[in-house]
Write a protein that holds these residues in place. Structure first.
Motif, PDB file in Angstrom:
ATOM      1  N   PRO A  80       0.809  -1.227   0.000  1.00 39.46           N
ATOM      2  CA  PRO A  80       0.000   0.000   0.000  1.00 39.46           C
ATOM      3  C   PRO A  80       0.841   1.276   0.000  1.00 39.46           C
ATOM      4  CG  PRO A  80       0.038  -0.951   2.193  1.00 39.46           C
ATOM      5  CD  PRO A  80       0.784  -1.916   1.301  1.00 39.46           C
ATOM      6  N   TYR A  81       2.183   1.172   0.082  1.00 33.93           N
ATOM      7  CA  TYR A  81       2.998   2.386   0.202  1.00 33.93           C
ATOM      8  C   TYR A  81       3.423   2.920  -1.177  1.00 33.93           C
ATOM      9  CZ  TYR A  81       6.173   5.497   2.856  1.00 33.93           C
ATOM     10  OH  TYR A  81       6.803   6.566   3.427  1.00 33.93           O
ATOM     11  N   HIS A  82       4.333   2.197  -1.872  1.00 38.13           N
ATOM     12  CA  HIS A  82       4.762   2.677  -3.188  1.00 38.13           C
ATOM     13  C   HIS A  82       4.356   1.730  -4.302  1.00 38.13           C
ATOM     14  CE1 HIS A  82       7.667   3.925  -0.027  1.00 38.13           C
ATOM     15  NE2 HIS A  82       7.499   5.110  -0.561  1.00 38.13           N
ATOM     16  N   GLY A  83       3.573   0.725  -3.931  1.00 38.46           N
ATOM     17  CA  GLY A  83       2.979  -0.120  -4.959  1.00 38.46           C
ATOM     18  C   GLY A  83       3.832  -1.255  -5.500  1.00 38.46           C
ATOM     19  N   TRP A  84       4.907  -1.619  -4.825  1.00 40.08           N
ATOM     20  CA  TRP A  84       5.622  -2.830  -5.270  1.00 40.08           C
ATOM     21  C   TRP A  84       4.622  -3.989  -5.179  1.00 40.08           C
ATOM     22  CZ3 TRP A  84      11.383  -3.810  -3.729  1.00 40.08           C
ATOM     23  CH2 TRP A  84      12.158  -2.684  -4.083  1.00 40.08           C
ATOM     24  N   SER A  85       4.723  -4.890  -6.164  1.00 39.19           N
ATOM     25  CA  SER A  85       3.794  -6.020  -6.112  1.00 39.19           C
ATOM     26  C   SER A  85       4.573  -7.341  -6.171  1.00 39.19           C
ATOM     27  CB  SER A  85       2.777  -5.935  -7.249  1.00 39.19           C
ATOM     28  OG  SER A  85       3.444  -6.018  -8.490  1.00 39.19           O
ATOM     29  N   TYR A  86       3.958  -8.359  -5.563  1.00 40.72           N
ATOM     30  CA  TYR A  86       4.588  -9.675  -5.440  1.00 40.72           C
ATOM     31  C   TYR A  86       3.611 -10.732  -5.943  1.00 40.72           C
ATOM     32  CZ  TYR A  86       7.455  -6.952  -2.234  1.00 40.72           C
ATOM     33  OH  TYR A  86       8.262  -5.981  -1.693  1.00 40.72           O
ATOM     34  N   ARG A  87       4.165 -11.740  -6.657  1.00 40.48           N
ATOM     35  CA  ARG A  87       3.323 -12.885  -7.012  1.00 40.48           C
ATOM     36  C   ARG A  87       2.834 -13.549  -5.729  1.00 40.48           C
ATOM     37  NH1 ARG A  87       4.291 -13.777 -12.430  1.00 40.48           N
ATOM     38  NH2 ARG A  87       6.467 -13.403 -13.004  1.00 40.48           N
ATOM     39  N   LEU A  88       1.727 -14.307  -5.860  1.00 39.42           N
ATOM     40  CA  LEU A  88       1.219 -15.029  -4.682  1.00 39.42           C
ATOM     41  C   LEU A  88       2.249 -16.057  -4.212  1.00 39.42           C
ATOM     42  CD1 LEU A  88      -2.444 -15.541  -5.941  1.00 39.42           C
ATOM     43  CD2 LEU A  88      -1.609 -13.779  -4.350  1.00 39.42           C
ATOM     44  N   SER A  89       3.162 -16.421  -5.113  1.00 40.58           N
ATOM     45  CA  SER A  89       4.240 -17.336  -4.730  1.00 40.58           C
ATOM     46  C   SER A  89       5.466 -16.580  -4.214  1.00 40.58           C
ATOM     47  CB  SER A  89       4.622 -18.225  -5.917  1.00 40.58           C
ATOM     48  OG  SER A  89       4.731 -17.437  -7.088  1.00 40.58           O
ATOM     49  N   GLY A  90       5.357 -15.258  -4.039  1.00 42.82           N
ATOM     50  CA  GLY A  90       6.376 -14.481  -3.334  1.00 42.82           C
ATOM     51  C   GLY A  90       7.350 -13.679  -4.181  1.00 42.82           C
ATOM     52  N   GLU A  91       7.525 -14.018  -5.474  1.00 42.39           N
ATOM     53  CA  GLU A  91       8.529 -13.297  -6.275  1.00 42.39           C
ATOM     54  C   GLU A  91       8.105 -11.841  -6.487  1.00 42.39           C
ATOM     55  OE1 GLU A  91       6.907 -15.992  -7.628  1.00 42.39           O
ATOM     56  OE2 GLU A  91       8.408 -17.564  -7.260  1.00 42.39           O
ATOM     57  N   LEU A  92       9.116 -10.973  -6.503  1.00 37.40           N
ATOM     58  CA  LEU A  92       8.829  -9.558  -6.793  1.00 37.40           C
ATOM     59  C   LEU A  92       8.361  -9.469  -8.238  1.00 37.40           C
ATOM     60  CD1 LEU A  92       8.915  -6.560  -5.996  1.00 37.40           C
ATOM     61  CD2 LEU A  92      11.344  -6.545  -6.636  1.00 37.40           C
ATOM     62  N   LEU A  93       7.225  -8.800  -8.438  1.00 31.55           N
ATOM     63  CA  LEU A  93       6.600  -8.786  -9.766  1.00 31.55           C
ATOM     64  C   LEU A  93       6.729  -7.411 -10.407  1.00 31.55           C
ATOM     65  CD1 LEU A  93       4.705 -10.476 -11.659  1.00 31.55           C
ATOM     66  CD2 LEU A  93       2.794  -9.546 -10.351  1.00 31.55           C
ATOM     67  N   GLY A  94       6.263  -6.398  -9.739  1.00 24.54           N
ATOM     68  CA  GLY A  94       6.245  -5.068 -10.352  1.00 24.54           C
ATOM     69  C   GLY A  94       6.784  -4.009  -9.406  1.00 24.54           C
ATOM     70  N   ILE A  95       7.474  -3.014  -9.986  1.00 25.33           N
ATOM     71  CA  ILE A  95       8.045  -1.915  -9.200  1.00 25.33           C
ATOM     72  C   ILE A  95       7.616  -0.623  -9.874  1.00 25.33           C
ATOM     73  CG2 ILE A  95      10.200  -0.845  -8.448  1.00 25.33           C
ATOM     74  CD1 ILE A  95      11.489  -3.616  -8.878  1.00 25.33           C
ATOM     75  N   ALA A  96       6.999   0.265  -9.110  1.00 21.67           N
ATOM     76  CA  ALA A  96       6.614   1.553  -9.692  1.00 21.67           C
ATOM     77  C   ALA A  96       7.891   2.326 -10.052  1.00 21.67           C
ATOM     78  CB  ALA A  96       5.776   2.339  -8.682  1.00 21.67           C
TER      79      ALA A  96
END
Ligand code: FES
Ligand SMILES: [Fe+2]
Length: 386
Positions: free
Chosen positions: A105-121
């Protein structure tokens, strides 16, 4: 004094006493308890039925730590630290569903449900970022009896080994096929150890829980223990209770319990405790678990839920309603009693009194605490705890 009656202390050379009062209300104790008892042992996060679809999650807070259990798109259950790999924001609260990914909820980094980093703003503003090293940190977990357990310690004993002496008693209840019926979180004004002491002894049942005692024999009459586990069985009394809800429960339960449940299991309530802080209660028509978590010195949180096999019969709903009503009353009585103990411990006049043999599971709990935190043996907090 009657010459044939010897004081207990003369008969029983080892007189156990409860822990000194300061141990039940000290910030350093709470810190050490999380570090040495709560986090290194197995803690239930949830039941698998609470993670039925990909993206379903439940969190568990353990002191300053928090853990996420989530169902992945591949259908597996994974567990992670609930901490964003960017600047550490807590990712998820409570329970719910994340569609496709866990997004901070802070800068929007997102992670797959399996934990890998997916997206970076604004990905281009991180020139040398190694995405592969920035997945959510995994937490060791194990599913047993349909429950997702986690541990933040290195190597607790395997759960199936801990529970082995009682697995056969659980089997006919089919916990893994059950569904969540309800859950609760309660905050009590007593130390978590006061609550655990209370759950670990039934010496208080005849006086403290008159309703339970009207319906069932006390479970100290039928006890079995194994390392880290204690089990007591309370048997349904033949004598109908004088209260309608209790009488009605007694009447309905034996017929309505699942047909494949052995006869003995249809007539008893069984209470299991796993040290240091878990309770599992098994009834003919449902089961529940509760966890006692420190919430600062002299305060605790009780986190629990109950589960049943899918059963839409109206009579079963009535039976579960009655059982919940009886158990709520027992819980209210325990809250009342534990909060009174905490108040009594605050008095300078208090000194730990002798314990009954019926309180031996509590003594084992205290032994575990003393082994992990030797300072708990001292009558006063050591100077370095100031
Ligand atoms: S702290 Fe999570 S994206 Fe910044
Ligand atoms: Fe109780």
């Amino acid at each position: 004094m009657n010459a044939t009656v010897r004081p207990v202390e003369a008969v029983n050379p080892v007189v156990h006493r409860a822990l000194p009062a300061w141990v039940y209300n000290h910030p350093e104790m709470t810190r050490l308890e999380y570090q040495r008892l709560i986090k290194p042992n197995w803690q239930i996060v949830c039941h698998v039925s609470q993670l039925s679809a990909a993206g379903d999650f439940v969190t568990l807070d353990l002191g300053a730590d928090s853990v996420i259990a989530v169902r992945t798109s591949q259908g597996e259950i994974r567990t992670f630290h609930n901490v964003c790999r960017h600047r550490g924001a807590r990712l998820l609260e409570g329970s719910g569903h994340c569609a496709g990914a866990i997004t901070c909820p802070y800068h929007g980094w997102s992670y797959r449900l399996s934990g890998e980093l997916l997206g970076i703003a604004a990905r281009e503003t991180f020139p040398a970022l190694e995405r592969a090293t920035l997945g959510l940190k995994p937490v060791r977990s194990q599913v047993l009896f349909g429950f997702v357990f986690v541990t933040l310690g290195a190597t607790p004993r395997p759960l199936e080994e801990i529970w082995a002496p009682f697995a056969a008693e659980f089997a006919p209840h089919r916990f893994e096929d059950m569904q969540l019926l309800s859950s609760y979180v309660e905050h009590w004004d007593c130390d978590w150890k006061v609550a655990m002491d209370n759950y670990l002894e039934s010496y208080h049942v005849p006086i403290g829980h008159p309703g339970l005692y009207r319906m069932f024999t006390p479970d100290y009459d039928d006890q079995r223990t194994a390392p880290d586990i204690a089990r007591g069985c309370s048997w349904l009394r033949e004598q109908p209770s004088s209260r309608w809800s209790e009488r009605f429960y007694q009447k309905l339960v034996v017929d309505l319990a699942p047909k494949d449940l052995p006869e003995a299991h249809r007539r008893r309530w069984s209470f299991y405790s796993m040290l240091p802080n878990l309770g599992i209660d098994v009834f003919p028509e449902q089961m529940d678990f509760f966890q006692v978590l420190p919430r600062g010195p002299g305060k605790c949180t009780i986190r629990g839920a109950n589960f049943g096999l899918p059963d839409e019969r109206r009579e079963m709903r009535v039976l579960r309603y009655l059982s919940a009503r009886i158990n709520r009353q027992v819980q209210r009585e325990d809250t009342f009693l534990c909060n009174r103990v905490q108040r009594g411990l605050a008095s300078d006049s208090y000194e730990p009194g002798p314990l009954s043999r019926l309180e031996h599971c509590m003594v084992e709990f205290h032994e575990l605490l003393r082994a992990r935190i030797p300072e708990a043996r001292l009558p006063e907090p050591p100077a370095r705890f100031a």
